[in-house]
Write a protein that holds these residues in place. Structure first.
Motif, mmCIF file in Angstrom:
data_model
loop_
_atom_site.group_PDB
_atom_site.id
_atom_site.type_symbol
_atom_site.label_atom_id
_atom_site.label_comp_id
_atom_site.label_asym_id
_atom_site.label_seq_id
_atom_site.Cartn_x
_atom_site.Cartn_y
_atom_site.Cartn_z
ATOM 1 N N TYR A 29 -4.114 1.563 -1.147
ATOM 2 C CA TYR A 29 -4.309 0.923 -0.020
ATOM 3 C C TYR A 29 -3.978 1.871 1.197
ATOM 4 O O TYR A 29 -4.426 2.069 2.333
ATOM 5 N N ILE A 30 -3.140 2.870 1.094
ATOM 6 C CA ILE A 30 -2.787 4.058 2.004
ATOM 7 C C ILE A 30 -4.143 4.543 2.615
ATOM 8 O O ILE A 30 -4.125 5.048 3.767
ATOM 9 N N TYR B 140 -5.475 3.069 5.495
ATOM 10 C CA TYR B 140 -4.483 2.993 6.628
ATOM 11 C C TYR B 140 -5.184 4.488 7.444
ATOM 12 O O TYR B 140 -5.065 4.417 8.821
ATOM 13 N N LEU C 60 0.228 7.371 -8.637
ATOM 14 C CA LEU C 60 0.915 7.056 -7.435
ATOM 15 C C LEU C 60 1.669 5.676 -7.562
ATOM 16 O O LEU C 60 2.608 5.467 -6.995
ATOM 17 N N GLY D 106 -2.098 -6.889 -7.881
ATOM 18 C CA GLY D 106 -2.379 -6.044 -7.453
ATOM 19 C C GLY D 106 -2.096 -4.486 -8.088
ATOM 20 O O GLY D 106 -1.277 -4.709 -9.014
ATOM 21 N N GLY D 107 -2.698 -3.607 -7.636
ATOM 22 C CA GLY D 107 -2.270 -2.206 -8.290
ATOM 23 C C GLY D 107 -0.660 -2.027 -8.359
ATOM 24 O O GLY D 107 -0.109 -2.027 -9.576
ATOM 25 N N ALA E 215 0.865 -14.589 -5.794
ATOM 26 C CA ALA E 215 -0.518 -14.014 -5.791
ATOM 27 C C ALA E 215 -1.665 -14.904 -5.367
ATOM 28 O O ALA E 215 -1.426 -16.158 -5.387
ATOM 29 N N LYS F 209 -5.208 -14.740 -10.407
ATOM 30 C CA LYS F 209 -4.283 -13.566 -10.051
ATOM 31 C C LYS F 209 -2.905 -14.018 -10.674
ATOM 32 O O LYS F 209 -2.081 -13.242 -11.142
ATOM 33 N N SER G 209 0.087 -18.033 -3.477
ATOM 34 C CA SER G 209 0.094 -17.922 -2.178
ATOM 35 C C SER G 209 -1.033 -18.619 -1.395
ATOM 36 O O SER G 209 -0.807 -18.806 -0.077
ATOM 37 N N VAL H 298 2.868 -6.782 1.291
ATOM 38 C CA VAL H 298 1.934 -7.516 2.304
ATOM 39 C C VAL H 298 2.156 -7.063 3.571
ATOM 40 O O VAL H 298 1.327 -6.916 4.327
ATOM 41 N N ASN I 253 1.548 -2.752 4.391
ATOM 42 C CA ASN I 253 1.064 -3.274 5.678
ATOM 43 C C ASN I 253 -0.199 -3.909 5.018
ATOM 44 O O ASN I 253 -1.339 -3.904 5.924
ATOM 45 N N ALA I 254 -0.486 -4.313 3.886
ATOM 46 C CA ALA I 254 -1.699 -4.943 3.503
ATOM 47 C C ALA I 254 -2.370 -5.795 4.527
ATOM 48 O O ALA I 254 -3.503 -6.068 4.943
ATOM 49 N N GLU J 191 -9.335 -4.379 0.645
ATOM 50 C CA GLU J 191 -9.238 -5.204 1.691
ATOM 51 C C GLU J 191 -9.555 -6.525 1.789
ATOM 52 O O GLU J 191 -8.836 -7.314 2.611
ATOM 53 N N THR K 19 -9.665 -7.705 -5.448
ATOM 54 C CA THR K 19 -9.226 -6.971 -6.678
ATOM 55 C C THR K 19 -8.202 -7.212 -7.292
ATOM 56 O O THR K 19 -7.236 -7.710 -6.654
ATOM 57 N N GLY L 282 -5.192 -5.048 -10.126
ATOM 58 C CA GLY L 282 -5.083 -3.866 -10.706
ATOM 59 C C GLY L 282 -5.821 -2.487 -9.774
ATOM 60 O O GLY L 282 -5.664 -2.822 -8.517
#
Ligand code: NDP
Length: 337
Positions: free
Chosen positions: A50-51, A54, A130, A164-165, A185, A190, A205, A230, A253-254, A325, A329, A331
């Motif tokens: 995700y970074i 950004y 990571l 998510g991952g 999720a 999910k 969610s 999130v 900060n997703a 985004e 997805t 994983g």
């Protein structure tokens, strides 16, 4: 060996911050040159995190200080040139570095793991490093879950975006350690994945009221530790569902950056909030060795499983960013060179 290294390579360049259209695939980029202590890696699989979005949007300024930049933080591949006694040409490695969305990357030998054993594929390694180190250091160092497990019946924990991952690895590590895990999720599928990762309770969610469900599940107590990648959309609810003396580990900060916090809001329940960054836990050689060793032990013993959502050709990086985004997805997303 050096004669086999071409002068130009393919890669993805960002000339200015923006949407996915600023990701430009090029085939005539210069192959970077290594300095003392570095290796040149021919990348095979590149991790999408995700970074990376950004850096693309400009939420984070370029690490080099200016554009154009090649983004990307992790990859796995083969060493083709080395100025470090630790690695030789031919070694298969996985590593963290800048500028990984490319065919070749120069890598500090201190940020590479290898030679990788045969049973760990480059695909798994690039998918694990990571986010695996993030989950491990945040559970062990940031939240100190082991110490909390020693107290009475163990802590209630909650992981947002648990399919998510990073979220799926947090759930797996917490449940292996014996914590009670509630996962949130977006959607039924999910939630099912989060359950397979070891969450005992799941909250959709998209269709459920997270605050009410968590209060029900914990008999009104709330959760002791929240792992929240999130950000903006979930932080206010975190303050409602956190237990007295609880800890909110806000790490992403997703949905956008968390709004500035009025510190007085923490007093109602003596709440702790932290905002850790993986790179702050892997600074010394000892820290790097400790956490990478532990991560790959967990993977080899299959206590932690790595799920790859899709391997996208490097040329299709824009589709990978859109999918990530767009919450499409689960994983890990990988790029293949
Ligand atoms: P994920 O695979 O978790 O993808 C992001 C997920 O966030 C989505 O699938 C979605 O899951 C959820 N989400 C909720 N709201 C939104 C929204 N408005 N837009 C997009 N996604 C949303 O990504 P990563 O595992 O790569 O990263 C997860 C978070 O962890 C990120 O915030 C990232 O920055 C952070 N991170 C931080 C690190 C650090 O050092 N601090 C290191 C690594 C990651 P759902 O549909 O289930 O809600």
């Amino acid at each position: 060996m050096a004669s086999e290294i071409p002068k130009t390579m393919s890669g993805v360049v960002i000339e200015k911050p923006g949407g996915v259209d600023v990701l430009q695939y090029k085939t005539d980029l210069p192959v970077p040159e290594i300095k003392e202590g570095e290796v040149l890696v021919k990348n095979e699989y590149i991790g999408v995190n995700y970074i990376d979005t950004y850096f693309r949007t400009g939420l984070y300024p370029p690490s080099t200080g200016s554009y154009p930049l090649i983004t990307g933080k992790e990859a796995a591949g083969t060493v083709v040139a080395s100025k470090s006694p630790r690695f030789s040409p031919g070694d298969r490695v996985v590593y963290l570095s800048d500028a990984t969305y490319a065919q070749y990357t120069t890598v500090s030998a201190a940020r590479a793991v290898g030679p990788l054993p045969e049973r760990i594929s480059s695909e798994t390694a690039a998918a694990a490093l990571l986010q695996g180190l993030t989950a491990l250091t945040f559970v062990r160092e940031a939240a100190g879950i082991e110490q909390k497990l020693g107290i009475s019946e163990g802590p209630w924990t909650l992981v947002h975006a648990a399919a998510g991952g990073t979220g799926s690895l947090l759930v797996q590590i917490l449940s292996v350690m014996g914590a009670k895990v509630i996962a949130t999720a977006g959607g039924k599928e999910k939630c099912e994945l989060a359950r397979c990762s070891g969450a005992q309770w799941t909250v959709d969610s998209k269709s459920e009221n997270v605050v009410e469900r968590v209060k029900d599940i914990t008999n009104g107590k709330g959760v002791d530790v929240i792992f929240d990648g999130v950000g903006k959309a979930t932080f206010d609810a975190d303050l409602e569902i956190i237990a007295r003396k609880g800890l909110i580990v806000s790490f992403g900060n997703a949905s956008g950056k968390v709004d500035p916090l009025d510190i007085l809001r923490l007093g109602a329940k003596n709440v702790k909030v932290m905002r850790p960054v993986l790179f702050g836990y892997i600074v010394t050689p000892e820290e790097w060795e400790r956490w990478t060793t532990e991560l790959f032990e967990l993977i080899k013993s299959e206590k932690v499983k790595i799920k790859v959502h899709e391997v996208y050709p490097l040329e299709e990086v824009a589709r990978a960013h859109s999918d990530l985004e767009g919450r499409k997805t689960t994983g890990k997303l990988l790029l293949k060179v």
